[in-house]
Design a protein around this motif. Structure first.
Motif, PDB file in Angstrom:
ATOM      1  N   ALA A 120       0.775  -1.047  -0.106  1.00 10.18           N
ATOM      2  CA  ALA A 120       0.017  -0.057   0.044  1.00 10.18           C
ATOM      3  C   ALA A 120       0.498   1.122  -0.147  1.00 10.18           C
ATOM      4  N   ARG A 121       0.158   1.954  -0.922  1.00  9.84           N
ATOM      5  CA  ARG A 121       1.638   3.415  -1.096  1.00  9.84           C
ATOM      6  C   ARG A 121       0.458   4.723   0.331  1.00  9.84           C
ATOM      7  N   VAL A 122       1.334   4.429   1.060  1.00  9.60           N
ATOM      8  CA  VAL A 122       0.835   5.732   2.271  1.00  9.60           C
ATOM      9  C   VAL A 122       1.287   7.204   1.946  1.00  9.60           C
ATOM     10  N   LEU A 123       0.819   7.863   2.237  1.00  7.77           N
ATOM     11  CA  LEU A 123       1.229   9.663   2.539  1.00  7.77           C
ATOM     12  C   LEU A 123       1.352   9.666   4.021  1.00  7.77           C
ATOM     13  N   PHE A 124       2.549   9.811   4.618  1.00  4.66           N
ATOM     14  CA  PHE A 124       2.383  10.240   6.157  1.00  4.66           C
ATOM     15  C   PHE A 124       2.330  12.008   5.642  1.00  4.66           C
ATOM     16  N   LEU A 125       1.767  12.664   5.634  1.00  2.49           N
ATOM     17  CA  LEU A 125       0.892  13.848   5.407  1.00  2.49           C
ATOM     18  C   LEU A 125       1.538  14.625   6.846  1.00  2.49           C
ATOM     19  N   THR A 126       2.501  15.470   6.590  1.00  2.00           N
ATOM     20  CA  THR A 126       2.351  16.460   8.118  1.00  2.00           C
ATOM     21  C   THR A 126       1.419  17.994   8.099  1.00  2.00           C
ATOM     22  N   PRO A 127       0.638  18.635   8.502  1.00  2.49           N
ATOM     23  CA  PRO A 127      -0.699  19.297   7.820  1.00  2.49           C
ATOM     24  C   PRO A 127       0.241  20.767   8.533  1.00  2.49           C
ATOM     25  N   ALA A 151       7.565  10.556   3.430  1.00  4.34           N
ATOM     26  CA  ALA A 151       6.294  11.475   4.577  1.00  4.34           C
ATOM     27  C   ALA A 151       6.868  12.357   3.580  1.00  4.34           C
ATOM     28  N   ASP A 152       5.815  13.689   3.750  1.00 10.87           N
ATOM     29  CA  ASP A 152       6.286  15.201   3.647  1.00 10.87           C
ATOM     30  C   ASP A 152       4.930  15.602   4.292  1.00 10.87           C
ATOM     31  N   HIS A 153       5.164  16.901   3.987  1.00 11.85           N
ATOM     32  CA  HIS A 153       4.290  17.896   4.491  1.00 11.85           C
ATOM     33  C   HIS A 153       3.652  19.343   3.467  1.00 11.85           C
ATOM     34  N   VAL A 154       2.886  20.153   4.582  1.00  8.51           N
ATOM     35  CA  VAL A 154       2.335  21.184   3.105  1.00  8.51           C
ATOM     36  C   VAL A 154       3.244  21.933   3.355  1.00  8.51           C
TER      37      VAL A 154
END
Length: 226
Positions: A7-14, A44-47
């Motif tokens: 599963a390709r999951v985006l861990f998004l820091t908002p 992992a990425d952030h806004v």
């Protein structure tokens, strides 16, 4: 038999750290901790960095989270974790996309209640205590919670000395265990959770379940992606 892809999951820091370099440093910690997590490809990425006053902060943040969620779906992600224990912008992001959008506090509170009957939550700063308690109550979980305790360090201070933050979290865990009322501790703030996991092996087992909110959020995202 066909092998199912991860599963390709985006861990998004908002949110953004005060120091811009820490936006990327935190993403890197998450990548290192969860590379190779069984059945999950974690990105992992952030806004985008933004400025807003107290009055407009939530609306601007919501716009960015929704935008990132829609882009994630268009880019082929299977699910998104909105990586903050305030669960910000989750309802709007869920309306804007068809892929699962994970709210860590909502998910972890429900999981901890299964281990119950009581859980305790650790957060970063004192200002986060009341909003977290309000969120727990809003999810109908107040009866399962023994409260929320802050380590009293903000995100930049935590990343500056992850071990010191982990020690503070461990002291709270020890106190919860000695009190004997709660069976589980949720490391609620995603930054505190990441710091604690870097040093978890240094601490003794205090006899309570210590829930890694980042890992369990990703696991939940993977399950729902399938």
């Amino acid at each position: 038999m066909e092998t199912k892809s991860a599963a390709r999951v985006l861990f998004l820091t908002p949110f953004n750290f005060a120091q811009e370099r820490n936006d990327h440093a935190f993403d890197d910690i998450i990548r290192r901790q969860f590379t190779g997590l069984d059945g999950i490809d974690v990105i992992a990425d952030h806004v985008t960095r933004f400025e807003a006053d107290d009055e407009s902060y939530e609306s601007v943040q919501e716009e960015l989270v929704v935008e990132a969620t829609k882009k994630a779906e268009a880019d082929g992600y299977d699910s998104v974790v909105v990586a903050c224990f305030y669960d910000p912008a989750v309802p709007a992001a869920r309306e804007a996309a068809t892929i699962p959008v994970i709210a860590p506090m909502q998910l972890l509170g429900g999981l901890a209640a299964q281990l119950g009957p009581k859980f305790h939550v650790i957060t970063d700063i004192d200002e986060a205590v009341q909003p977290t308690e309000d969120l727990i109550a809003g999810y109908g979980l107040a009866g399962f919670s023994t409260g929320v305790t802050a380590i009293r360090r903000d995100g930049d201070a935590i990343l500056a000395d992850t071990r010191a933050a982990a020690v503070l979290a461990d002291k709270i865990i020890q106190g919860v265990a000695e009190n004997g009322e709660a069976q589980s501790v949720i490391i609620g703030c995603t930054i505190v959770s990441a710091a604690y996991e870097l040093h978890r092996d240094e601490f003794p087992d205090h006899g309570v379940n210590v829930l890694n909110s980042n890992k369990l959020s990703l696991k939940g995202a993977s399950i729902l992606s399938n």
